[in-house]
Write a protein that holds these residues in place. Sequence first.
Motif, PDB file in Angstrom:
ATOM      1  N   GLN A  81       0.828  -1.205   0.000  1.00 49.48           N
ATOM      2  CA  GLN A  81       0.000   0.000   0.000  1.00 49.48           C
ATOM      3  C   GLN A  81       0.859   1.251   0.000  1.00 49.48           C
ATOM      4  O   GLN A  81       1.802   1.388   0.783  1.00 49.48           O
ATOM      5  CB  GLN A  81      -0.928   0.018   1.219  1.00 49.48           C
ATOM      6  N   VAL A  82       0.500   2.184  -0.882  1.00 47.82           N
ATOM      7  CA  VAL A  82       1.123   3.500  -0.933  1.00 47.82           C
ATOM      8  C   VAL A  82      -0.008   4.515  -0.928  1.00 47.82           C
ATOM      9  O   VAL A  82      -0.753   4.630  -1.899  1.00 47.82           O
ATOM     10  CB  VAL A  82       2.000   3.673  -2.193  1.00 47.82           C
ATOM     11  N   ALA A 163       6.178  -1.595   0.159  1.00 47.51           N
ATOM     12  CA  ALA A 163       6.321  -0.175  -0.123  1.00 47.51           C
ATOM     13  C   ALA A 163       7.609   0.358   0.492  1.00 47.51           C
ATOM     14  O   ALA A 163       7.982  -0.012   1.606  1.00 47.51           O
ATOM     15  CB  ALA A 163       5.131   0.591   0.439  1.00 47.51           C
ATOM     16  N   GLY A 167       7.789   5.930  -2.060  1.00 47.49           N
ATOM     17  CA  GLY A 167       6.706   5.576  -2.976  1.00 47.49           C
ATOM     18  C   GLY A 167       7.074   4.520  -3.992  1.00 47.49           C
ATOM     19  O   GLY A 167       6.210   4.063  -4.753  1.00 47.49           O
ATOM     20  N   LEU A 169       8.595   0.587  -4.839  1.00 51.96           N
ATOM     21  CA  LEU A 169       8.251  -0.719  -4.274  1.00 51.96           C
ATOM     22  C   LEU A 169       9.467  -1.628  -4.290  1.00 51.96           C
ATOM     23  O   LEU A 169      10.402  -1.424  -5.072  1.00 51.96           O
ATOM     24  CB  LEU A 169       7.121  -1.377  -5.072  1.00 51.96           C
TER      25      LEU A 169
END
Length: 307
Positions: A81-82, A163, A167, A169
């Motif tokens: 999740q970002v 994450a 931002g 990955l």
Amino acid sequence: MRALAALLLIAAGAAAAQTRYEGLCDASAAVALDARHFVVADDEHNKLSIYRRGEPRAVGELRLDKFLKTDKEADLEGSAQVGDRIYWIASHARNSAGKLREDRHRFFATQVRGATVEPVGKPYTALLADLLAAPALAQLKLADAARRAAEADGGFNIEGLAAAPDGSLLIGLRNPVPRGLAIVIPLLNPAELVDGKGPARFGSAIRLDLGGRGVRSIERVGNGYLIAAGPPADDGTFALLRWSGKPGDAPVALKVELGTLRPEALFAWPDGQLTLLSDDGGVLVGNKACKDADKAMRSFRALDFKP
């Protein structure tokens, strides 16, 4: 050191905090949506299921076949999740017979909408091609690995996604594990990919000593990461490790008694609690493997770490 010691104590006492969730067996990736709900992928089906914390039955689901444009399962394996966007990644692996499975070449995103999610952008299908073409990754010889079955010696299989603070990955590979070291690859432009603006750009690969294991799940926790590590093939041991996120730092094994759990997904709740999900597709339910049992008999286990 105090934080790490506290985490060790949490892990040591976590065996008593297991929950069983119903409806699917092959839990492979998950993210907390809020303080009470989490969304989980099943690597045997193209759907996301939503559960309420501590309650056995799913409260919602999102079917992905049309969005992903797949005829067979996409083999969803990792999530991260970002902000209010959750990225999902498929294995990008060949099947057990070594057959090319383009349905598994998917990288996509969903948007969090309260206690549910909805697709956003469009699936990206060229991630593997980008990996194989990246000059910075040439030394990994991933083209050779990508021609082999997912669990073959030196095969190719993505299972982890996390994450990073900026931002970007981190992609964790279950296989290959060259010279006994797991591979983590920074993906620098995930938002561009789901907006249709490829190709993917990568940072330098990171090699991690996970005791000869590959990455099954990786999750950012505080200023570092927790890694659920497991065998590149089906047989072997599992472990939970803490890693600072710095390429030169060695992961530290946590003294966790996992028992028969097969860790496949790890995620953090807003309150700091951690949950580890077990892929129970091969667990016997009567005389059948869980994934082959009647839907009403399917379930997976979750291990909660309470701070």
